[in-house]
Design a protein around this motif. Sequence first.
Motif, PDB file in Angstrom:
ATOM      1  N   ASN A 368       0.840  -1.206   0.000  1.00 33.44           N
ATOM      2  CA  ASN A 368       0.000   0.000   0.000  1.00 33.44           C
ATOM      3  C   ASN A 368       0.872   1.252   0.000  1.00 33.44           C
ATOM      4  OD1 ASN A 368      -2.487  -1.160  -0.074  1.00 33.44           O
ATOM      5  ND2 ASN A 368      -2.919  -0.964   2.102  1.00 33.44           N
ATOM      6  N   SER A 369       1.880   1.261   0.878  1.00 33.05           N
ATOM      7  CA  SER A 369       2.741   2.445   0.978  1.00 33.05           C
ATOM      8  C   SER A 369       3.462   2.702  -0.346  1.00 33.05           C
ATOM      9  CB  SER A 369       3.769   2.263   2.096  1.00 33.05           C
ATOM     10  OG  SER A 369       3.118   2.359   3.328  1.00 33.05           O
ATOM     11  N   PHE A 372       1.229   4.317  -2.877  1.00 32.35           N
ATOM     12  CA  PHE A 372       0.843   5.721  -2.691  1.00 32.35           C
ATOM     13  C   PHE A 372       2.026   6.647  -2.359  1.00 32.35           C
ATOM     14  CE2 PHE A 372      -2.912   3.121  -1.678  1.00 32.35           C
ATOM     15  CZ  PHE A 372      -3.769   3.611  -2.659  1.00 32.35           C
ATOM     16  N   ASP A 396       5.161   6.155   5.727  1.00 34.59           N
ATOM     17  CA  ASP A 396       5.580   6.565   4.385  1.00 34.59           C
ATOM     18  C   ASP A 396       5.448   8.065   4.216  1.00 34.59           C
ATOM     19  OD1 ASP A 396       2.985   7.330   3.210  1.00 34.59           O
ATOM     20  OD2 ASP A 396       2.491   5.189   3.306  1.00 34.59           O
ATOM     21  N   ILE A 399       1.174  10.207  -0.442  1.00 34.42           N
ATOM     22  CA  ILE A 399       0.132  11.226  -0.662  1.00 34.42           C
ATOM     23  C   ILE A 399      -0.737  11.438   0.583  1.00 34.42           C
ATOM     24  CG2 ILE A 399      -0.004  10.791  -3.153  1.00 34.42           C
ATOM     25  CD1 ILE A 399      -2.624   9.217  -2.568  1.00 34.42           C
ATOM     26  N   GLY A 400      -0.696  10.503   1.511  1.00 30.38           N
ATOM     27  CA  GLY A 400      -1.470  10.651   2.749  1.00 30.38           C
ATOM     28  C   GLY A 400      -2.957  10.370   2.539  1.00 30.38           C
ATOM     29  N   TYR A 414     -13.534  -0.717   1.544  1.00 28.01           N
ATOM     30  CA  TYR A 414     -13.387   0.737   1.643  1.00 28.01           C
ATOM     31  C   TYR A 414     -12.191   1.194   0.828  1.00 28.01           C
ATOM     32  CZ  TYR A 414     -13.842   5.422   3.358  1.00 28.01           C
ATOM     33  OH  TYR A 414     -14.054   6.783   3.411  1.00 28.01           O
ATOM     34  N   LYS A 415     -12.476   2.109  -0.094  1.00 25.65           N
ATOM     35  CA  LYS A 415     -11.377   2.680  -0.882  1.00 25.65           C
ATOM     36  C   LYS A 415     -11.464   4.183  -0.739  1.00 25.65           C
ATOM     37  CE  LYS A 415     -11.583  -0.839  -4.450  1.00 25.65           C
ATOM     38  NZ  LYS A 415     -11.818  -1.040  -5.879  1.00 25.65           N
ATOM     39  N   ARG A 420     -10.300   5.815  -8.565  1.00 22.16           N
ATOM     40  CA  ARG A 420      -8.960   5.397  -8.995  1.00 22.16           C
ATOM     41  C   ARG A 420      -8.911   3.882  -9.182  1.00 22.16           C
ATOM     42  NH1 ARG A 420      -5.289   8.018  -5.118  1.00 22.16           N
ATOM     43  NH2 ARG A 420      -5.750   6.255  -3.786  1.00 22.16           N
ATOM     44  N   GLY A 424      -6.792  -2.468  -6.633  1.00 21.33           N
ATOM     45  CA  GLY A 424      -7.080  -2.953  -5.275  1.00 21.33           C
ATOM     46  C   GLY A 424      -8.550  -3.330  -5.129  1.00 21.33           C
ATOM     47  N   THR A 425      -8.817  -4.192  -4.134  1.00 22.04           N
ATOM     48  CA  THR A 425     -10.195  -4.628  -3.906  1.00 22.04           C
ATOM     49  C   THR A 425     -10.803  -3.909  -2.702  1.00 22.04           C
ATOM     50  OG1 THR A 425      -9.368  -6.367  -2.469  1.00 22.04           O
ATOM     51  CG2 THR A 425      -9.724  -6.953  -4.775  1.00 22.04           C
ATOM     52  N   LEU A 427     -10.051  -4.763   0.219  1.00 20.49           N
ATOM     53  CA  LEU A 427     -10.184  -5.792   1.265  1.00 20.49           C
ATOM     54  C   LEU A 427      -8.889  -5.973   2.058  1.00 20.49           C
ATOM     55  CD1 LEU A 427     -12.139  -8.543  -0.706  1.00 20.49           C
ATOM     56  CD2 LEU A 427     -13.031  -7.040   1.058  1.00 20.49           C
ATOM     57  N   LEU A 429      -6.800  -4.076   3.927  1.00 22.58           N
ATOM     58  CA  LEU A 429      -6.676  -3.637   5.324  1.00 22.58           C
ATOM     59  C   LEU A 429      -7.680  -4.359   6.229  1.00 22.58           C
ATOM     60  CD1 LEU A 429      -5.956   0.197   4.962  1.00 22.58           C
ATOM     61  CD2 LEU A 429      -4.371  -1.626   5.601  1.00 22.58           C
ATOM     62  N   ALA A 430      -8.838  -4.770   5.647  1.00 26.65           N
ATOM     63  CA  ALA A 430      -9.811  -5.539   6.458  1.00 26.65           C
ATOM     64  C   ALA A 430      -9.181  -6.880   6.830  1.00 26.65           C
ATOM     65  CB  ALA A 430     -11.101  -5.744   5.678  1.00 26.65           C
TER      66      ALA A 430
END
Length: 470
Positions: A368-369, A372, A396, A399-400, A414-415, A420, A424-425, A427, A429-430
């Motif tokens: 993820n980091s 972004f 990181d 972009i925050g 949740y995105k 964009r 990613g799905t 899912l 971080l869940a």
Amino acid sequence: MALRIPSLPVWKIIVSFLLFVSVVIIFSGFYVFNLGNDIDGGQGGKLAITVVLIGILITFLSLLTIMAVRLRINRSMNKVIEGISLISEGYLDHRVPAISRDETLDLSNAFNQMAETVSATVNTLSSERNTLSALLDTMADGVIVTDEDGNITLLNKTAQQIFNLENSEYLGLRLSDVIRDFEIIQMASDCVDIEESIQDEIEIPEVRRYLSVTATPIGSGSGGGVLITVHDLTNIRQLENTRKEFVSNVSHELRSPLASVKAMVGSLESGALEDKKAANDFIARIDKDVDRMTSLVSDLLELSRLESGQEDIELEPVELRSLVDDSISMVTNQVLDGPDILSKIFENVEILGNKQKVTQILLNLLQNSVKFTPSGGTITVEARSNGGFVEVSVLDTGIGIAAEHLPHLFERFYKVDKARRDGGTGLGLAIVKHIVQAHGGAVYADSVEGEGSAFYFTMPLLKTANIEKN
Ligand code: ADP
């Protein structure tokens, strides 16, 4: 003990008899006095005076006896009166001592027996009331009872929670002043009018609750009160909504790759196959879409296993530093021109975890980091001890994330930027959250938009050399 009506006391009989005798003696004295004067020239008079004096003495003694007995009775009566006022003030254990063995003994015995009965009855009633109130307070349903004037006579804890009532002084207040919901108040008055229970489902938007409410008249006609029971359907409704949202999210996630695959297969069929370059391009894109769907399905399966507790995560002593180093090299190898990734864990940190799952957490956060954080930026992994846990952070300079998104990051699908298409799905971080929780840890994030993000997770710490302490 059977009560008996006190019989005429012996002292009264004796005193009355003595008074009677003394009166007879005095009269006889006067009689003898008159007679003596006539007969004996003075001797009879002296005898008569002696008789009268004896009579007066007996009268005096009798009156003294009466006063002494009255005093004693008064003392006993005062004790009983004092006992009655103590009992009425609530001192139910008070008993009256038996002062004398006269008729007041029966009175004090009767009083003590009454006090015994009152105290036993009050104890039974208060224990019944305690049982009832414990029962009402542990009930999952809200219960409100009003009297015939619409004043609240009972409101249990669940009802307080459902209607967000903080103050516990509701007894005696009007229902309409406490429950500010028109439909419930109307139901309470309608059920009395029609003398029948009314049941309805009600939504209270101010407290975001869905309720099933039943209003039942107590007693007959308009003379009785109302029993209102409230069953909170909010969780069931939320579950239904989550299920609907889930189905719609999955369909949404699958629809675009499926549509794209269908379109490309159509193009291939209608001649693109002949064009080798176009065909290769289509096949590569189909492959990518299929990968995306496969990854979505496997994420969903993993999440479902974690959520249902089916996934067996075996914990063992794991050395954190090497897991971080391995994860960093894996991610670095995947990206050619990405941000710098470094670990600031220089000592051995032994945690109680599952090697494969902890690696999965680290890979997810690092990927993820990387996604972004533009090249030239930095990603740092750190660790510090926090109680019996180690807190691992992935920081990181990307972009925050805007503050309003932070509380939702670990929700399914949740995105932050739905438009964009980063592959990613929503899912990842869940899944991270569930894995961390399965280790007994917690996960949280912090970020300043435009400056970078920080993701933290904690794991049970076994041994540490010298990592920084909080
Ligand atoms: P995905 O599986 O699609 O990557 P995640 O659940 O991992 O989804 O992340 C949810 C959202 O959080 C992502 O859509 C992204 O917008 C945001 N996000 C996660 N990590 C970062 C980060 N390091 N920097 C900025 N945004 C992030």
